[in-house]
Scaffold this motif. Structure first.
Motif, PDB file in Angstrom:
ATOM      1  N   GLU A 154       0.829  -1.212   0.000  1.00 14.76           N
ATOM      2  CA  GLU A 154       0.000   0.000   0.000  1.00 14.76           C
ATOM      3  C   GLU A 154       0.863   1.261   0.000  1.00 14.76           C
ATOM      4  OE1 GLU A 154      -2.608  -3.246   1.148  1.00 14.76           O
ATOM      5  OE2 GLU A 154      -0.647  -2.618   1.892  1.00 14.76           O
ATOM      6  N   TYR A 164      -8.099   9.109  -6.447  1.00 15.30           N
ATOM      7  CA  TYR A 164      -9.292   9.049  -7.289  1.00 15.30           C
ATOM      8  C   TYR A 164      -9.214  10.060  -8.434  1.00 15.30           C
ATOM      9  CZ  TYR A 164     -11.491   6.036  -3.825  1.00 15.30           C
ATOM     10  OH  TYR A 164     -11.791   4.993  -2.990  1.00 15.30           O
ATOM     11  N   ASN A 187     -12.909  -0.751  -8.060  1.00 14.20           N
ATOM     12  CA  ASN A 187     -12.852  -0.215  -6.704  1.00 14.20           C
ATOM     13  C   ASN A 187     -14.085  -0.641  -5.902  1.00 14.20           C
ATOM     14  OD1 ASN A 187     -11.748   1.657  -4.612  1.00 14.20           O
ATOM     15  ND2 ASN A 187     -13.646   2.758  -5.025  1.00 14.20           N
ATOM     16  N   TYR A 188     -15.257  -0.591  -6.518  1.00 14.32           N
ATOM     17  CA  TYR A 188     -16.490  -0.975  -5.842  1.00 14.32           C
ATOM     18  C   TYR A 188     -16.465  -2.448  -5.454  1.00 14.32           C
ATOM     19  CZ  TYR A 188     -21.449  -1.916  -5.065  1.00 14.32           C
ATOM     20  OH  TYR A 188     -22.646  -2.314  -4.521  1.00 14.32           O
ATOM     21  N   GLN A 199     -13.845  -4.088  -4.857  1.00 13.28           N
ATOM     22  CA  GLN A 199     -12.685  -4.278  -3.988  1.00 13.28           C
ATOM     23  C   GLN A 199     -11.810  -5.449  -4.479  1.00 13.28           C
ATOM     24  OE1 GLN A 199     -14.234  -4.616   0.036  1.00 13.28           O
ATOM     25  NE2 GLN A 199     -14.432  -2.391   0.221  1.00 13.28           N
ATOM     26  N   VAL A 200     -11.595  -5.452  -5.765  1.00 15.39           N
ATOM     27  CA  VAL A 200     -10.771  -6.489  -6.382  1.00 15.39           C
ATOM     28  C   VAL A 200      -9.310  -6.335  -5.977  1.00 15.39           C
ATOM     29  CG1 VAL A 200      -9.950  -7.389  -8.604  1.00 15.39           C
ATOM     30  CG2 VAL A 200     -12.354  -6.730  -8.322  1.00 15.39           C
ATOM     31  N   SER A 225      -6.260  -3.214  -4.125  1.00 15.95           N
ATOM     32  CA  SER A 225      -6.056  -1.948  -3.425  1.00 15.95           C
ATOM     33  C   SER A 225      -6.307  -0.792  -4.380  1.00 15.95           C
ATOM     34  CB  SER A 225      -4.617  -1.866  -2.890  1.00 15.95           C
ATOM     35  OG  SER A 225      -4.330  -0.553  -2.438  1.00 15.95           O
ATOM     36  N   PHE A 226      -7.051   0.225  -3.923  1.00 13.57           N
ATOM     37  CA  PHE A 226      -7.383   1.325  -4.824  1.00 13.57           C
ATOM     38  C   PHE A 226      -6.165   2.129  -5.222  1.00 13.57           C
ATOM     39  CE2 PHE A 226      -7.335   5.342  -2.397  1.00 13.57           C
ATOM     40  CZ  PHE A 226      -7.247   4.887  -1.102  1.00 13.57           C
ATOM     41  N   LEU A 258      -5.331   0.907  -8.781  1.00 16.79           N
ATOM     42  CA  LEU A 258      -6.385   0.825  -9.784  1.00 16.79           C
ATOM     43  C   LEU A 258      -6.009   1.496 -11.099  1.00 16.79           C
ATOM     44  CD1 LEU A 258      -9.560   1.540  -7.616  1.00 16.79           C
ATOM     45  CD2 LEU A 258      -8.866  -0.645  -8.618  1.00 16.79           C
TER      46      LEU A 258
END
Length: 601
Positions: free
Chosen positions: A237, A380, A462-463, A465-466, A468-469, A472
């Motif tokens: 992360e 984002y 992201n929705y 949760q596949v 870590s954002f 993405l």
């Protein structure tokens, strides 16, 4: 038609629509200074403290931030800089060339939103220092809890708005001076607070080795436990955020606007001045300062704001660093937001549009949650623009390699009869907005669809949760490249446009000839080599050296807390004096150079 026949038209084109000429390119030192100044900003206080609150461990920070920032440097060097150097265009101009008005308007709207939010966050950060002058309590909720704080935000914010409207060039030049000072002050602040932190954790003010640093970090700074008492984020992360923090500018290609001035592609490595000094060192230093301030104030880092931290670490210079770093960053981003908005509302002047955007920015700045959520906001925001970067990368890099035609949408428009102008006239009219029906008829629908579907893909991941954002942007970028390549190949990119390509080549030759004539007429820029200016620069560097030496004395010359209190008091005094000396001498030297160039021209 000969190349020279294009020249009268080229003279009427907005220079922003043309490639950067050879005589306006810069060397590597320009970009090293530029990135050092831009990426040591008020956000570093917030992000450094955020890593502490998120519960990273010390080794995760030391190793993860290094890896992530190196990946960011490579992204600029291998993706952004080659496209910028080969085209010599900003992303906005190049995107218009690829996708036309409709796509550009949508992209500008996204930029208005992104840069408005970033500007608002920086205004709020500046106000955390100003609030201390008026004894306003820290704003710990997502909404303002003090009417006086709102008044401070309105006052500081409107100054930012007015400067972005009328005086941005002066602020931009002043910002260039801030880079070296900001680096020195971040390092000095961490050095000045570390003995107090060490005494609270290991019972002594001086370290006996690197193991002591790790022990202090694990116990009081990067503990591996987040602010809620749960296990914190891990190495992946940390790497992901350090890489993703600037996806807007490297994978998203926004920094084509800066790097189009680079003489060589390798100058993309100059971003290391911002990533290694600005992000790596500044984020670590901000974490140390935040944790040290929390220990001294018997508080927690989530209850502190940048004003608290900077004042405790740097004394009166702390006010300056938070205000200046927030102010200059807010001005730059509000100026960008105003330009993007003016490109949409083209019937209104940039000043009027910037004012309208600025009013909305100041209103948002009244809510402290904006700067407290800067880490996910940046991530984002990058996810929004990365698909556009993928579209441009596909058209510029991939299309020529697989037999597709670059600029096919523009060529198709010319062939259809809607573009029955010379290439130069087409360029000149690219900034002249047309009606919605005309925009829709000539739109690169493959690009618009790819961006829209790319956003659904990225935010869908992201929705679900596949992953870590923070990461993405990678699958979103790759997905958009593949999708746009497929859609474009079915929409006209697979065709050949020999007549249009020939006209484009002739236009490029004519532009180079025109710019060569300009270079001869304008002459070379004048560099101030006078003895007095050299003295002014030397005085500025001496002031920075004295500040750093005083901080090192605090760090390594404080045998106990009594000695620490004496040394840090001296540091606070001389640090503030040196700050005044540095900015005074450096700004004086800058004005002398500007005056000399005005005289020569």
């Amino acid at each position: 038609m000969t190349a020279t026949s294009f020249t009268p038209n080229i003279a009427e084109i907005d220079p922003e629509q043309l490639p950067i000429p050879e005589h306006k390119l810069h060397g590597w030192t320009h970009f090293a200074g530029l990135y050092a100044g831009e990426h040591v900003a008020a956000t570093e206080f917030v992000i450094g403290a955020t890593f502490v609150a998120l519960g990273a461990t010390t080794m995760d920070i030391l190793v993860g931030l290094l890896i992530g920032n190196v990946l960011a440097i490579l992204s600029w060097t291998l993706i952004t800089t080659p496209i910028a150097v080969q085209t010599r265009l900003s992303l906005y101009t190049y995107l218009h060339k690829i996708a036309g008005d409709s796509m550009s308007d949508l992209y500008n709207a996204a930029n208005v939103l992104i840069f408005t939010v970033i500007s608002a966050a920086m205004i709020t950060v500046s106000c955390t220092a100003v609030r201390l002058l008026f004894d306003i309590p820290a704003q710990l909720e997502w909404y303002p809890t003090s009417s006086l704080f709102v008044l401070v935000v309105l006052g500081v914010g409107m100054i930012v708005v007015l400067v972005a409207m009328y005086g941005f060039n002066a602020v931009a030049e002043f910002s260039g001076l801030c880079g070296p000072w900001l680096i020195v002050m971040f390092i000095s602040g961490a050095l000045a607070l570390f003995p107090a932190l060490a005494d609270a954790v290991i019972g002594q003010t001086q370290l006996t080795g690197f193991a002591d640093f790790i022990a202090i970090g694990d116990q009081s700074i990067w503990t591996g436990v987040n602010s809620a008492g749960d296990p914190g984020i891990g190495l992946l992360e940390v790497i992901g955020f350090a890489w993703a923090a600037n996806t807007i500018t490297h994978f998203g290609l926004i920094d084509m606007a800066l790097l189009r001035y680079a003489r060589k592609t390798v100058y993309g490595l100059c971003t290391s001045a911002g990533m290694l000094f600005g992000h790596y060192i500044a984020w670590i230093a901000a974490g140390i300062m935040g944790a040290g301030t929390a220990v001294l104030l018997k508080s927690t880092i989530v209850e502190l704001d940048p004003g608290d931290v900077a004042y405790r670490a740097l004394g009166l210079s702390g006010y300056v660093i938070v205000i200046v770093a927030g102010w200059t960053t807010a001005n730059a981003n509000l100026y960008r937001a105003g330009l993007a908005a003016q490109a949409i509302f083209h019937r209104h002047s940039r000043k009027k549009v910037t004012f309208a955007v600025g009013v909305a920015t100041v209103a948002i700045a009244c809510f402290p949650f904006v700067y407290k959520q800067i880490l996910p906001l940046l991530t984002y925001a990058g996810l929004i623009v990365v698909p556009v970067g993928g579209i441009v990368f596909a058209e510029h890099v991939i299309f020529p390699r697989i037999g597709l035609t670059r600029y096919w949408s523009k060529y198709r428009e010319l062939r259809s009869g809607r573009g029955d102008k010379s290439p130069a006239e087409g360029l000149a009219s690219s900034s002249t907005k047309v009606g919605f029906a005309d925009k829709l008829a000539t739109a690169n629908k493959a690009a618009i669809a790819s961006w829209a579907i790319g956003l659904v893909f990225g935010f869908g991941l992201n929705y679900l949760q596949v992953m870590s954002f923070f990461y993405l942007f990678l699958p979103t970028w790759a997905f958009t490249i593949a999708l746009y390549t497929f859609l474009a190949s079915r929409s006209g990119a697979a065709e050949s446009y020999p007549a249009e390509e020939s006209a484009e080549q002739k236009l490029n030759v004519a532009i180079r000839e025109f710019q060569s004539e300009q270079a001869i007429a304008q002459g070379e820029p004048v560099h101030d080599k006078s003895v007095f200016s050299k003295i002014l620069h030397t005085v500025g560097w001496i002031a920075l050296a004295v500040t750093l030496i005083q901080a090192l004395i605090v760090m390594f010359g404080s045998g106990d807390m009594a000695a620490y209190e004496r040394n840090v008091g001296v540091f606070y005094t001389w640090g503030f004096v040196c700050t005044i000396v540095y900015f005074g001498s450096s700004y004086w030297a800058l004005q002398r150079t500007k005056k000399l160039n005005r005289i020569q021209t």
